[in-house]
Each structure stands twice: as C-alpha cells, then as structure tokens.
Design a protein around this motif. Structure first.
Motif, PDB file in Angstrom:
ATOM      1  N   ASN A  57     -22.392 -12.742  20.196  1.00  0.00           N
ATOM      2  CA  ASN A  57     -21.462 -11.643  20.477  1.00  0.00           C
ATOM      3  C   ASN A  57     -21.498 -10.573  19.407  1.00  0.00           C
ATOM      4  O   ASN A  57     -21.011  -9.475  19.613  1.00  0.00           O
ATOM      5  N   SER A  58     -22.038 -10.901  18.218  1.00  0.00           N
ATOM      6  CA  SER A  58     -22.363  -9.917  17.189  1.00  0.00           C
ATOM      7  C   SER A  58     -21.168  -9.228  16.556  1.00  0.00           C
ATOM      8  O   SER A  58     -21.330  -8.331  15.755  1.00  0.00           O
ATOM      9  N   VAL A  59     -19.956  -9.574  16.916  1.00  0.00           N
ATOM     10  CA  VAL A  59     -18.775  -9.036  16.252  1.00  0.00           C
ATOM     11  C   VAL A  59     -18.030 -10.188  15.612  1.00  0.00           C
ATOM     12  O   VAL A  59     -17.603 -11.106  16.306  1.00  0.00           O
ATOM     13  N   VAL A  60     -17.911 -10.171  14.315  1.00  0.00           N
ATOM     14  CA  VAL A  60     -17.296 -11.282  13.599  1.00  0.00           C
ATOM     15  C   VAL A  60     -16.085 -10.772  12.831  1.00  0.00           C
ATOM     16  O   VAL A  60     -16.204  -9.915  11.955  1.00  0.00           O
ATOM     17  N   ALA A  61     -14.928 -11.285  13.172  1.00  0.00           N
ATOM     18  CA  ALA A  61     -13.706 -10.918  12.475  1.00  0.00           C
ATOM     19  C   ALA A  61     -13.621 -11.690  11.165  1.00  0.00           C
ATOM     20  O   ALA A  61     -14.449 -12.542  10.865  1.00  0.00           O
ATOM     21  N   GLU A  62     -12.609 -11.365  10.379  1.00  0.00           N
ATOM     22  CA  GLU A  62     -12.378 -12.064   9.116  1.00  0.00           C
ATOM     23  C   GLU A  62     -12.366 -13.572   9.345  1.00  0.00           C
ATOM     24  O   GLU A  62     -11.712 -14.068  10.258  1.00  0.00           O
ATOM     25  N   GLY A  63     -13.082 -14.309   8.525  1.00  0.00           N
ATOM     26  CA  GLY A  63     -13.167 -15.753   8.667  1.00  0.00           C
ATOM     27  C   GLY A  63     -14.613 -16.209   8.663  1.00  0.00           C
ATOM     28  O   GLY A  63     -15.520 -15.463   8.300  1.00  0.00           O
ATOM     29  N   LYS A  64     -14.843 -17.462   9.088  1.00  0.00           N
ATOM     30  CA  LYS A  64     -16.190 -18.015   9.041  1.00  0.00           C
ATOM     31  C   LYS A  64     -16.682 -18.354  10.436  1.00  0.00           C
ATOM     32  O   LYS A  64     -15.902 -18.635  11.347  1.00  0.00           O
ATOM     33  N   VAL A  65     -18.000 -18.324  10.576  1.00  0.00           N
ATOM     34  CA  VAL A  65     -18.650 -18.604  11.848  1.00  0.00           C
ATOM     35  C   VAL A  65     -19.981 -19.277  11.542  1.00  0.00           C
ATOM     36  O   VAL A  65     -20.615 -18.993  10.520  1.00  0.00           O
ATOM     37  N   CYS A  66     -20.386 -20.209  12.416  1.00  0.00           N
ATOM     38  CA  CYS A  66     -21.632 -20.939  12.160  1.00  0.00           C
ATOM     39  C   CYS A  66     -22.829 -20.214  12.775  1.00  0.00           C
ATOM     40  O   CYS A  66     -22.696 -19.313  13.598  1.00  0.00           O
ATOM     41  N   PHE A  67     -24.009 -20.651  12.362  1.00  0.00           N
ATOM     42  CA  PHE A  67     -25.262 -20.125  12.899  1.00  0.00           C
ATOM     43  C   PHE A  67     -26.260 -21.262  13.035  1.00  0.00           C
ATOM     44  O   PHE A  67     -26.124 -22.318  12.409  1.00  0.00           O
ATOM     45  N   LYS A  68     -27.267 -21.038  13.875  1.00  0.00           N
ATOM     46  CA  LYS A  68     -28.381 -21.972  14.027  1.00  0.00           C
ATOM     47  C   LYS A  68     -29.673 -21.171  14.128  1.00  0.00           C
ATOM     48  O   LYS A  68     -29.806 -20.302  15.000  1.00  0.00           O
ATOM     49  N   VAL A  69     -30.613 -21.433  13.232  1.00  0.00           N
ATOM     50  CA  VAL A  69     -31.935 -20.805  13.260  1.00  0.00           C
ATOM     51  C   VAL A  69     -32.916 -21.852  13.767  1.00  0.00           C
ATOM     52  O   VAL A  69     -32.977 -22.970  13.232  1.00  0.00           O
ATOM     53  N   ASN A  70     -33.687 -21.506  14.795  1.00  0.00           N
ATOM     54  CA  ASN A  70     -34.582 -22.454  15.462  1.00  0.00           C
ATOM     55  C   ASN A  70     -36.044 -22.152  15.148  1.00  0.00           C
ATOM     56  O   ASN A  70     -36.499 -21.015  15.331  1.00  0.00           O
ATOM     57  N   PHE A  71     -36.749 -23.162  14.684  1.00  0.00           N
ATOM     58  CA  PHE A  71     -38.198 -23.074  14.485  1.00  0.00           C
ATOM     59  C   PHE A  71     -38.866 -24.000  15.496  1.00  0.00           C
ATOM     60  O   PHE A  71     -38.630 -25.207  15.482  1.00  0.00           O
ATOM     61  N   TRP A  72     -39.680 -23.408  16.381  1.00  0.00           N
ATOM     62  CA  TRP A  72     -40.442 -24.229  17.325  1.00  0.00           C
ATOM     63  C   TRP A  72     -41.834 -23.664  17.476  1.00  0.00           C
ATOM     64  O   TRP A  72     -41.997 -22.508  17.829  1.00  0.00           O
ATOM     65  N   PRO A  73     -42.842 -24.502  17.182  1.00  0.00           N
ATOM     66  CA  PRO A  73     -42.718 -25.861  16.654  1.00  0.00           C
ATOM     67  C   PRO A  73     -42.272 -25.840  15.196  1.00  0.00           C
ATOM     68  O   PRO A  73     -42.361 -24.813  14.526  1.00  0.00           O
ATOM     69  N   ALA A  74     -41.803 -26.978  14.720  1.00  0.00           N
ATOM     70  CA  ALA A  74     -41.357 -27.073  13.330  1.00  0.00           C
ATOM     71  C   ALA A  74     -42.531 -26.831  12.392  1.00  0.00           C
ATOM     72  O   ALA A  74     -43.640 -27.311  12.648  1.00  0.00           O
ATOM     73  N   PRO A  75     -42.318 -26.064  11.322  1.00  0.00           N
ATOM     74  CA  PRO A  75     -43.404 -25.880  10.348  1.00  0.00           C
ATOM     75  C   PRO A  75     -43.743 -27.210   9.673  1.00  0.00           C
ATOM     76  O   PRO A  75     -42.893 -28.083   9.518  1.00  0.00           O
ATOM     77  N   THR A  76     -44.996 -27.351   9.298  1.00  0.00           N
ATOM     78  CA  THR A  76     -45.425 -28.571   8.605  1.00  0.00           C
ATOM     79  C   THR A  76     -45.553 -28.284   7.115  1.00  0.00           C
ATOM     80  O   THR A  76     -45.721 -27.129   6.696  1.00  0.00           O
ATOM     81  N   ASN A  77     -45.474 -29.331   6.318  1.00  0.00           N
ATOM     82  CA  ASN A  77     -45.666 -29.220   4.867  1.00  0.00           C
ATOM     83  C   ASN A  77     -44.765 -28.166   4.231  1.00  0.00           C
ATOM     84  O   ASN A  77     -45.235 -27.279   3.521  1.00  0.00           O
ATOM     85  N   TRP A  78     -43.482 -28.266   4.475  1.00  0.00           N
ATOM     86  CA  TRP A  78     -42.531 -27.376   3.814  1.00  0.00           C
ATOM     87  C   TRP A  78     -41.583 -28.214   2.963  1.00  0.00           C
ATOM     88  O   TRP A  78     -41.343 -29.381   3.243  1.00  0.00           O
ATOM     89  N   ASN A  79     -41.053 -27.602   1.897  1.00  0.00           N
ATOM     90  CA  ASN A  79     -40.164 -28.361   1.011  1.00  0.00           C
ATOM     91  C   ASN A  79     -38.916 -27.589   0.592  1.00  0.00           C
ATOM     92  O   ASN A  79     -38.098 -28.123  -0.153  1.00  0.00           O
ATOM     93  N   SER A  80     -38.771 -26.348   1.057  1.00  0.00           N
ATOM     94  CA  SER A  80     -37.563 -25.590   0.738  1.00  0.00           C
ATOM     95  C   SER A  80     -37.390 -24.454   1.734  1.00  0.00           C
ATOM     96  O   SER A  80     -38.329 -24.089   2.460  1.00  0.00           O
ATOM     97  N   TYR A  81     -36.173 -23.907   1.767  1.00  0.00           N
ATOM     98  CA  TYR A  81     -35.920 -22.749   2.613  1.00  0.00           C
ATOM     99  C   TYR A  81     -34.889 -21.850   1.942  1.00  0.00           C
ATOM    100  O   TYR A  81     -34.147 -22.284   1.052  1.00  0.00           O
ATOM    101  N   ASN A  82     -34.872 -20.586   2.364  1.00  0.00           N
ATOM    102  CA  ASN A  82     -33.940 -19.611   1.814  1.00  0.00           C
ATOM    103  C   ASN A  82     -33.291 -18.855   2.961  1.00  0.00           C
ATOM    104  O   ASN A  82     -33.957 -18.514   3.944  1.00  0.00           O
ATOM    105  N   LEU A  83     -31.994 -18.601   2.839  1.00  0.00           N
ATOM    106  CA  LEU A  83     -31.238 -17.901   3.874  1.00  0.00           C
ATOM    107  C   LEU A  83     -30.798 -16.528   3.382  1.00  0.00           C
ATOM    108  O   LEU A  83     -30.301 -16.396   2.262  1.00  0.00           O
ATOM    109  N   THR A  84     -30.997 -15.521   4.208  1.00  0.00           N
ATOM    110  CA  THR A  84     -30.486 -14.181   3.917  1.00  0.00           C
ATOM    111  C   THR A  84     -29.736 -13.677   5.149  1.00  0.00           C
ATOM    112  O   THR A  84     -29.950 -14.173   6.262  1.00  0.00           O
TER     113      THR A  84
END
Length: 199
Positions: A57-84
């Motif tokens: 819905n792209s409109v977020v009022a004061e407070g917190k909201v969850c997110f889900k980022v989907n990788f398909w297929p899952a990357p191989t040989n990874w050991n860390s991630y960064n969120l922006t």
C-alpha cells in the motif's frame, strides 16, 4: 527521529527461495510514501545478489511495519546480507482504522492464521484497507511477515469488516510467541447525496 530498520530481521529458506524478513519503524511524526527495502547478499564481501520489496500500500503511518524480500532461486555461497531503505516524505494515511476481536494460532496443517475485525472510526472513507502482520519468536525476532486485505476492501465511516491472514511459507510456526498488526488504507472523501425530492 526518522525511518529505521529494526534489528529484528532474519532469514529462512522456503524450498528453493530465500526469504529475508524484518521491520521498518517510522518515527518521523507523519506518514511516509513509497517505502522500499533492498536486501544485498554477500559472499566474503562480494555482492552475489540483490532484491527489492515495496511495503504494501506504500503509505506507512507512524509506527512499525514488517517487510519480506524474496530471492528465487536462493543465492548460493552467501554469508551475510545488508538492508537499506528508501522513502518519500508525505502521503496521507487513513486515520481511525482500529483492529479488534483478533487472535492467532497454529493450524493442524502447520500454518499460522490470524483472524480479526477492522472498524473505521474515522471520518473519511478508507480504500484498499489491509492488515500487515508480523510474527515474532520469544526473543522478538521476526519469524514471518504477511498481508491481507479485509474482506470488503473498503470501509466507510462506522463500517466493520473481518480479515484472515495466513502464514504458510515456513516449514513450521511452532516457535511463534506473538504478533503485531499494522492496519492501513488510503483515505477518500465521503460524498453523500440526498434523495431528490418529488415534484
């Protein structure tokens, strides 16, 4: 005060997919629009994959909201991630949407379901009303994130609608210790037309 990614994020595998789940909190004092979260996946500092998700819905009022980022297929040989995250200031969030009569539980099939009702206690019609639900484990880490529109989609002032949010992508939801519900929609003016008097 600003828009921050909380340190409650986590990852899990769903078949051939990698899911990155977490929360963003809005402390700006007003609504924000076009909220996006990018996950960059690394192997020993080398970027191996990147994906983007847009908050529902792209409109977020004061407070917190969850997110889900989907990788398909899952990357191989990874050991860390960064969120922006990125967003735009402004955006009119619907005020007066309240959730009640809600409860959540694991199902016999192994899914997790949250049911409840939303009432529009405001003065404007709310369109595209949705419930964004976060599941937590006992440590407060995000277990999963899902969304669902209410059954009537839109609510005039004083109206109520029910909803059901189903979580089914994890192998098990036995570690769920609680949940958070974020209700949002887009406001529209209510136009009431009086009946035409007879001639």
């Amino acid at each position: 005060a600003g828009v921050d990614t909380l340190n409650t994020h986590a990852t899990y595998l769903d078949g051939s997919a990698l899911r990155v789940v977490g929360e963003v909190v809005n402390r700006t004092g007003s609504s924000i629009d076009s909220l996006r979260v990018t996950a960059d996946v690394f192997n020993q500092g080398q970027l191996v994959d990147t994906e983007l998700t847009r908050i529902w819905n792209s409109v977020v009022a004061e407070g917190k909201v969850c997110f889900k980022v989907n990788f398909w297929p899952a990357p191989t040989n990874w050991n860390s991630y960064n969120l922006t995250r990125s967003y735009q200031a402004g955006g009119a969030a619907t005020l007066g949407l309240n959730v009640f009569n809600n409860n959540g539980a694991a199902t016999q099939s192994g899914d997790y379901e949250i049911v409840g009702q939303v009432r529009n206690d405001g003065t404007q019609r709310a369109e595209s009303v949705e419930v964004i639900s976060t599941l937590y484990d006992a440590n407060g880490t995000v277990v999963d994130c899902e969304e669902s529109y209410i059954y009537t989609t839109d609510l005039n002032p004083g109206e109520t609608s029910s909803f059901k949010v189903t979580f089914s992508q994890r192998a098990s939801y036995e570690n769920v210790a609680g949940y958070h519900l974020h209700i949002q929609g887009r406001p529209t003016a209510v136009s009431l037309t009086a009946p035409t008097p007879p001639d």
